[in-house]
Design a protein around this motif. Sequence first.
Motif, PDB file in Angstrom:
ATOM      1  N   LEU A  75       0.798  -1.225   0.000  1.00 45.47           N
ATOM      2  CA  LEU A  75       0.000   0.000   0.000  1.00 45.47           C
ATOM      3  C   LEU A  75       0.832   1.278   0.000  1.00 45.47           C
ATOM      4  CD1 LEU A  75      -2.853  -1.011   2.466  1.00 45.47           C
ATOM      5  CD2 LEU A  75      -3.127  -0.414   0.064  1.00 45.47           C
ATOM      6  N   VAL A  76       2.090   1.204   0.412  1.00 45.54           N
ATOM      7  CA  VAL A  76       2.945   2.392   0.439  1.00 45.54           C
ATOM      8  C   VAL A  76       3.818   2.374  -0.809  1.00 45.54           C
ATOM      9  CG1 VAL A  76       4.795   3.606   1.664  1.00 45.54           C
ATOM     10  CG2 VAL A  76       2.946   2.517   2.954  1.00 45.54           C
ATOM     11  N   SER A  77       3.600   3.339  -1.681  1.00 45.45           N
ATOM     12  CA  SER A  77       4.388   3.421  -2.914  1.00 45.45           C
ATOM     13  C   SER A  77       4.231   4.796  -3.529  1.00 45.45           C
ATOM     14  CB  SER A  77       3.937   2.354  -3.924  1.00 45.45           C
ATOM     15  OG  SER A  77       2.605   2.602  -4.346  1.00 45.45           O
ATOM     16  N   GLY A  78       5.161   5.139  -4.416  1.00 46.98           N
ATOM     17  CA  GLY A  78       5.081   6.400  -5.136  1.00 46.98           C
ATOM     18  C   GLY A  78       4.654   6.168  -6.575  1.00 46.98           C
ATOM     19  N   GLY A  79       3.963   7.145  -7.155  1.00 46.55           N
ATOM     20  CA  GLY A  79       3.591   7.092  -8.559  1.00 46.55           C
ATOM     21  C   GLY A  79       2.538   6.054  -8.871  1.00 46.55           C
ATOM     22  N   GLY A 102      10.782  -1.342 -16.616  1.00 42.87           N
ATOM     23  CA  GLY A 102       9.495  -0.999 -16.022  1.00 42.87           C
ATOM     24  C   GLY A 102       9.232  -1.855 -14.808  1.00 42.87           C
ATOM     25  N   GLY A 103       7.973  -2.104 -14.551  1.00 49.81           N
ATOM     26  CA  GLY A 103       7.621  -2.963 -13.430  1.00 49.81           C
ATOM     27  C   GLY A 103       8.026  -2.366 -12.093  1.00 49.81           C
ATOM     28  N   ILE A 104       8.511  -3.232 -11.217  1.00 48.57           N
ATOM     29  CA  ILE A 104       8.865  -2.824  -9.862  1.00 48.57           C
ATOM     30  C   ILE A 104       9.868  -1.680  -9.871  1.00 48.57           C
ATOM     31  CG2 ILE A 104      10.027  -3.610  -7.751  1.00 48.57           C
ATOM     32  CD1 ILE A 104       8.815  -6.407  -8.352  1.00 48.57           C
ATOM     33  N   VAL A 105      10.847  -1.736 -10.789  1.00 48.69           N
ATOM     34  CA  VAL A 105      11.908  -0.727 -10.801  1.00 48.69           C
ATOM     35  C   VAL A 105      11.352   0.668 -11.072  1.00 48.69           C
ATOM     36  CG1 VAL A 105      13.979   0.033 -12.030  1.00 48.69           C
ATOM     37  CG2 VAL A 105      13.730  -2.368 -11.386  1.00 48.69           C
ATOM     38  N   SER A 106      10.296   0.781 -11.894  1.00 50.68           N
ATOM     39  CA  SER A 106       9.723   2.102 -12.162  1.00 50.68           C
ATOM     40  C   SER A 106       9.063   2.671 -10.915  1.00 50.68           C
ATOM     41  CB  SER A 106       8.717   2.026 -13.310  1.00 50.68           C
ATOM     42  OG  SER A 106       7.587   1.247 -12.955  1.00 50.68           O
ATOM     43  N   THR A 111       9.144   6.057  -5.778  1.00 53.24           N
ATOM     44  CA  THR A 111       9.092   5.996  -4.322  1.00 53.24           C
ATOM     45  C   THR A 111      10.313   6.668  -3.698  1.00 53.24           C
ATOM     46  OG1 THR A 111       7.845   3.928  -4.475  1.00 53.24           O
ATOM     47  CG2 THR A 111       8.832   4.442  -2.344  1.00 53.24           C
ATOM     48  N   ARG A 112      11.457   6.515  -4.305  1.00 52.76           N
ATOM     49  CA  ARG A 112      12.665   7.142  -3.778  1.00 52.76           C
ATOM     50  C   ARG A 112      12.555   8.665  -3.739  1.00 52.76           C
ATOM     51  NH1 ARG A 112      17.701   3.755  -6.621  1.00 52.76           N
ATOM     52  NH2 ARG A 112      17.505   1.857  -5.329  1.00 52.76           N
ATOM     53  N   THR A 113      11.838   9.244  -4.694  1.00 52.69           N
ATOM     54  CA  THR A 113      11.773  10.701  -4.785  1.00 52.69           C
ATOM     55  C   THR A 113      10.521  11.300  -4.153  1.00 52.69           C
ATOM     56  OG1 THR A 113      10.766  10.530  -6.991  1.00 52.69           O
ATOM     57  CG2 THR A 113      13.165  10.731  -6.877  1.00 52.69           C
ATOM     58  N   THR A 114       9.659  10.466  -3.579  1.00 55.85           N
ATOM     59  CA  THR A 114       8.438  10.954  -2.938  1.00 55.85           C
ATOM     60  C   THR A 114       8.684  11.115  -1.444  1.00 55.85           C
ATOM     61  OG1 THR A 114       7.072   9.814  -4.579  1.00 55.85           O
ATOM     62  CG2 THR A 114       5.987  10.511  -2.555  1.00 55.85           C
ATOM     63  N   SER A 115       8.224  12.223  -0.888  1.00 55.30           N
ATOM     64  CA  SER A 115       8.456  12.491   0.530  1.00 55.30           C
ATOM     65  C   SER A 115       7.656  11.535   1.400  1.00 55.30           C
ATOM     66  CB  SER A 115       8.075  13.926   0.873  1.00 55.30           C
ATOM     67  OG  SER A 115       6.661  14.081   0.858  1.00 55.30           O
ATOM     68  N   ASP A 149      17.805   3.789   2.898  1.00 56.24           N
ATOM     69  CA  ASP A 149      17.039   4.951   3.337  1.00 56.24           C
ATOM     70  C   ASP A 149      15.572   4.850   2.923  1.00 56.24           C
ATOM     71  OD1 ASP A 149      19.287   6.022   4.491  1.00 56.24           O
ATOM     72  OD2 ASP A 149      19.700   7.450   2.881  1.00 56.24           O
ATOM     73  N   THR A 150      15.321   4.428   1.687  1.00 57.38           N
ATOM     74  CA  THR A 150      13.939   4.385   1.213  1.00 57.38           C
ATOM     75  C   THR A 150      13.172   3.212   1.799  1.00 57.38           C
ATOM     76  OG1 THR A 150      14.775   5.331  -0.855  1.00 57.38           O
ATOM     77  CG2 THR A 150      12.492   4.641  -0.827  1.00 57.38           C
ATOM     78  N   GLU A 151      13.848   2.079   1.980  1.00 55.59           N
ATOM     79  CA  GLU A 151      13.180   0.954   2.635  1.00 55.59           C
ATOM     80  C   GLU A 151      12.723   1.344   4.041  1.00 55.59           C
ATOM     81  OE1 GLU A 151      12.617  -2.542   1.471  1.00 55.59           O
ATOM     82  OE2 GLU A 151      12.682  -1.226  -0.278  1.00 55.59           O
ATOM     83  N   LEU A 152      13.582   2.022   4.776  1.00 52.88           N
ATOM     84  CA  LEU A 152      13.206   2.460   6.120  1.00 52.88           C
ATOM     85  C   LEU A 152      12.111   3.515   6.065  1.00 52.88           C
ATOM     86  CD1 LEU A 152      16.727   2.667   7.830  1.00 52.88           C
ATOM     87  CD2 LEU A 152      15.069   0.795   7.909  1.00 52.88           C
ATOM     88  N   LYS A 153      12.169   4.386   5.074  1.00 50.01           N
ATOM     89  CA  LYS A 153      11.128   5.408   4.912  1.00 50.01           C
ATOM     90  C   LYS A 153       9.771   4.748   4.702  1.00 50.01           C
ATOM     91  CE  LYS A 153      10.967   7.652   0.943  1.00 50.01           C
ATOM     92  NZ  LYS A 153      11.268   8.633  -0.131  1.00 50.01           N
ATOM     93  N   MET A 154       9.716   3.746   3.843  1.00 52.19           N
ATOM     94  CA  MET A 154       8.451   3.056   3.601  1.00 52.19           C
ATOM     95  C   MET A 154       7.898   2.409   4.868  1.00 52.19           C
ATOM     96  SD  MET A 154       9.059   1.133  -0.038  1.00 52.19           S
ATOM     97  CE  MET A 154       7.361   0.552  -0.068  1.00 52.19           C
ATOM     98  N   LEU A 155       8.773   1.781   5.632  1.00 55.64           N
ATOM     99  CA  LEU A 155       8.328   1.116   6.859  1.00 55.64           C
ATOM    100  C   LEU A 155       7.864   2.127   7.908  1.00 55.64           C
ATOM    101  CD1 LEU A 155      11.099  -1.615   6.992  1.00 55.64           C
ATOM    102  CD2 LEU A 155       8.663  -2.003   6.534  1.00 55.64           C
ATOM    103  N   ARG A 156       8.516   3.272   7.963  1.00 53.70           N
ATOM    104  CA  ARG A 156       8.053   4.328   8.888  1.00 53.70           C
ATOM    105  C   ARG A 156       6.662   4.800   8.497  1.00 53.70           C
ATOM    106  NH1 ARG A 156      13.439   6.215   8.432  1.00 53.70           N
ATOM    107  NH2 ARG A 156      12.789   7.796   6.916  1.00 53.70           N
ATOM    108  N   VAL A 157       6.441   4.989   7.207  1.00 56.25           N
ATOM    109  CA  VAL A 157       5.116   5.411   6.732  1.00 56.25           C
ATOM    110  C   VAL A 157       4.069   4.361   7.104  1.00 56.25           C
ATOM    111  CG1 VAL A 157       3.714   5.846   4.675  1.00 56.25           C
ATOM    112  CG2 VAL A 157       6.000   6.867   4.874  1.00 56.25           C
ATOM    113  N   ALA A 158       4.400   3.105   6.899  1.00 56.36           N
ATOM    114  CA  ALA A 158       3.454   2.043   7.246  1.00 56.36           C
ATOM    115  C   ALA A 158       3.102   2.076   8.726  1.00 56.36           C
ATOM    116  CB  ALA A 158       4.038   0.683   6.858  1.00 56.36           C
TER     117      ALA A 158
END
Length: 406
Positions: A75-79, A102-106, A111-115, A149-158
């Motif tokens: 549920l936590v993702s960018g774009g 494409g796919g997951i990498v896109s 997600t990396r650039t979304t706050s 950094d982004t993996e931890l960011k996603m988990l914090r958001v969750a």
Amino acid sequence: MTDRPTLLINTTIATMIAADVPYGLIEDAAIVMEQEKIVWVGARADLPPQYGLSETHDLEGRLVTPALIDCHTHLVSGGNRAREFEMRLEGASYEEIARAGGGIVSTVKATRTTSEDDLLSDALRRVDALIAEGVAVIEIKSGYGLDQDTELKMLRVARRIADERPMSVHTTFLGAHAVPPEFKGRADAYIDDVCIPALKAAHAQGLVDAVDGFCEGIAFDTTQIARVFDVAKELGLPVKLHAEQLSNLGGAKLAASYGALSADHIEYLDQDGVAAMASAGTVAVILPGAFYTLRETQVPPIDLLRKHNIPMALATDANPGSSPLTSLLLTMNMACTLFRLTPEEALAGATRNAALALGLDQQGTLTPGSRADFAVWDVIHPAELAYRIGFNPLHTRIFGGKIEDA
């Protein structure tokens, strides 16, 4: 709500306990809640006298089930990946899109650039759709960062979602989701230099409840997944695995060897994998949303799972690419229509068995001692929940013993 117990009467209850009675159904029933727990459930005629002075709510004949549980989401993702949806309709396969960047990498790039705040805002809209369908527990995976950094960011958001909404959230570290562009052709180096250190950091910060991976030709093989699972075992974290979705690499068998909570997707699961899951008590998580979106034709071996008494859970697999689905009710209908689950199996998959897939022992059924999370529906029979398409009969949701506005 007062300090007195709360009594719900004039209802039919689908307790979803494993019993000879379909759905564990009790007619003209009553439920007593105290604090966040169910303290009594049964036929109203059998209500113990001490609960006669409880704060009473008449449910006017409505159906009560355990609150729904979505045990596999991203549920936590960018774009979003609407253009890839078009590409698939034009003939490109999921694997072709992934190998072309494409796919997951896109989604990783977005997600990396979304706050963190923007990720939370977007996720809450999806969470609200699930709450509106009676969902009280969700699992949320990382896996769209593929850097620490982004993996931890996603988990914090969750984790923050549970502070923003009346919802229980279980977080899963999915660092072994894909190989990021900067590690192209160096999957082993990614596992050693990024995935495992990020897992250890997430655990140290209290951000992770379980560990997952994607065992597939476009992701990681069993040897690489095993290295991640070895670290999870050292940290005392349970594991689960995306396995046998596009091919059979033996992922389910590997997961079972680690006592995995679940093996998910499993369209290409074979007899050996089923036997290993049965022996380990590993739940099969069925994800019809991805099957539908990717227009797959290989169905999970439902009859084989039944034969070996493997619990089957259902989940939306909500993600921006292969399953942009935020309706667990529609998921139940898809499971019945596409995979021939019975409506009772579908409801069990979104309640009792979904709880098993998350390692929860006090949710998913309506029994004394269970957490008082349940849904009140404007239906007569529980089969209606899987039968209708695009229709939400939820009357109200009860979360932790608190009755929400109808």
